[in-house]
Design a protein around this motif. Sequence first.
Motif, PDB file in Angstrom:
ATOM      1  N   GLU A 119       7.502  13.236   8.518  1.00 24.21           N
ATOM      2  CA  GLU A 119       6.925  12.464   7.373  1.00 24.21           C
ATOM      3  C   GLU A 119       6.687  13.640   6.486  1.00 24.21           C
ATOM      4  O   GLU A 119       6.384  13.616   5.480  1.00 24.21           O
ATOM      5  CB  GLU A 119       5.688  11.641   7.766  1.00 24.21           C
ATOM      6  N   ALA A 163      -1.965  -4.071   1.614  1.00 26.08           N
ATOM      7  CA  ALA A 163      -2.837  -3.254   0.915  1.00 26.08           C
ATOM      8  C   ALA A 163      -2.023  -1.899   0.427  1.00 26.08           C
ATOM      9  O   ALA A 163      -1.077  -1.583   0.922  1.00 26.08           O
ATOM     10  CB  ALA A 163      -3.975  -2.578   1.911  1.00 26.08           C
ATOM     11  N   PRO A 164      -2.467  -1.450  -1.047  1.00 26.79           N
ATOM     12  CA  PRO A 164      -1.457  -0.214  -1.304  1.00 26.79           C
ATOM     13  C   PRO A 164      -1.184   0.690  -0.364  1.00 26.79           C
ATOM     14  O   PRO A 164      -0.121   1.272  -0.497  1.00 26.79           O
ATOM     15  CB  PRO A 164      -2.308  -0.012  -2.547  1.00 26.79           C
ATOM     16  N   GLU A 165      -2.202   1.221   0.405  1.00 25.55           N
ATOM     17  CA  GLU A 165      -2.189   2.341   1.250  1.00 25.55           C
ATOM     18  C   GLU A 165      -1.273   1.810   2.408  1.00 25.55           C
ATOM     19  O   GLU A 165      -0.518   2.602   3.048  1.00 25.55           O
ATOM     20  CB  GLU A 165      -3.382   2.742   1.640  1.00 25.55           C
ATOM     21  N   GLN A 166      -1.074   0.725   2.843  1.00 25.73           N
ATOM     22  CA  GLN A 166      -0.317   0.227   3.890  1.00 25.73           C
ATOM     23  C   GLN A 166       1.117   0.237   3.342  1.00 25.73           C
ATOM     24  O   GLN A 166       2.135   0.546   3.979  1.00 25.73           O
ATOM     25  CB  GLN A 166      -0.525  -1.252   4.156  1.00 25.73           C
ATOM     26  N   ASP A 194       2.371   2.354   1.016  1.00 27.16           N
ATOM     27  CA  ASP A 194       2.598   3.648   0.994  1.00 27.16           C
ATOM     28  C   ASP A 194       3.155   4.215   2.703  1.00 27.16           C
ATOM     29  O   ASP A 194       4.075   4.960   2.522  1.00 27.16           O
ATOM     30  CB  ASP A 194       1.367   4.656   0.690  1.00 27.16           C
ATOM     31  N   ALA A 195       2.560   3.651   3.599  1.00 29.78           N
ATOM     32  CA  ALA A 195       2.543   4.108   4.923  1.00 29.78           C
ATOM     33  C   ALA A 195       3.806   3.998   5.365  1.00 29.78           C
ATOM     34  O   ALA A 195       4.654   4.431   6.085  1.00 29.78           O
ATOM     35  CB  ALA A 195       1.390   3.608   5.814  1.00 29.78           C
ATOM     36  N   GLU A 196       4.282   2.599   5.030  1.00 30.08           N
ATOM     37  CA  GLU A 196       5.593   2.056   5.385  1.00 30.08           C
ATOM     38  C   GLU A 196       6.711   2.839   4.630  1.00 30.08           C
ATOM     39  O   GLU A 196       7.820   3.265   5.526  1.00 30.08           O
ATOM     40  CB  GLU A 196       5.980   0.631   5.253  1.00 30.08           C
ATOM     41  N   ARG A 208       6.535   6.127   3.981  1.00 34.69           N
ATOM     42  CA  ARG A 208       6.447   7.424   4.312  1.00 34.69           C
ATOM     43  C   ARG A 208       7.229   7.290   5.803  1.00 34.69           C
ATOM     44  O   ARG A 208       7.982   8.161   6.428  1.00 34.69           O
ATOM     45  CB  ARG A 208       5.038   7.890   4.548  1.00 34.69           C
TER      46      ARG A 208
END
Length: 262
Positions: free
Chosen positions: A68, A107-110, A112-114, A116
């Motif tokens: 990543e 959530a927004p950070e989730q 982003d994680a997907e 990445r």
Amino acid sequence: MSTARFTNRFAGKVLVVTGAAQGIGRAVAQRAAEEGGKVVFVDRASFVAEVAADVKGAHTAAFSADLETHEGAAAAMRFARDTFGGIDILINNVGGAIRMRPYPEFAPEQIDAEIRRSLMPTLYCCHAVLPYLFERGGGTIVNVSSNATRGIHRVPYSAAKGGVNAITQSLAMELAERNIRVVATAPGGTQAPPRRIPRNADGDTAAEQGWMADVVEQVKQSSFMKRYGAIDEQAAPILFLASDEASYITGSVLPVAGGDLG
């Protein structure tokens, strides 16, 4: 289901397989080694070295890296060239949905994680491998996408895999004159042994377990065959596209999902 194996199809070739510690990536890397390739198993899981060592009588090596990041991708490609003298084939297998939930529940950070997890490793590894393919005068990149570019409860993952399809097609057009093929498969639902590292380290809530059940049912119903595929049914087309048998195929994304085109 066929269990046929080819002999020495990858003799003289150096392959880098990412996400090679488990699942589809493991099956692809092990079979490529059995078919004569020199194979670098890459994964951020430390037990990737055990997996590479399981292939008896083959030329394998293992490298642990976080793909990543571009630094991890670049380090993996350097290791492969330093270990086996070059790179002929890259198979980008890292990815996978972390969570299953309706889009408003992310959530927004989730989100982003997907992205990445399922887009950036392919984007970075395609970039990092090119100097070594140029050194070879050509080569092949196989990206493992997904037919879940159309599917429920995975919108960020779907977006990431749509990006993998775009990378495949645009890079194939750009690199054809350099004797480099870029292709992809788009697997559907696949039965796999239990993961040693879970897709979601936080565990699934009761609601997420229900949403996952919805996804499983949608995947089965969308397939003409009404079932999940086997790992060997995914590994075989990946290795076909990686091999010289597919020498006139580039820019294509091959659905491997029992008739569901995604």
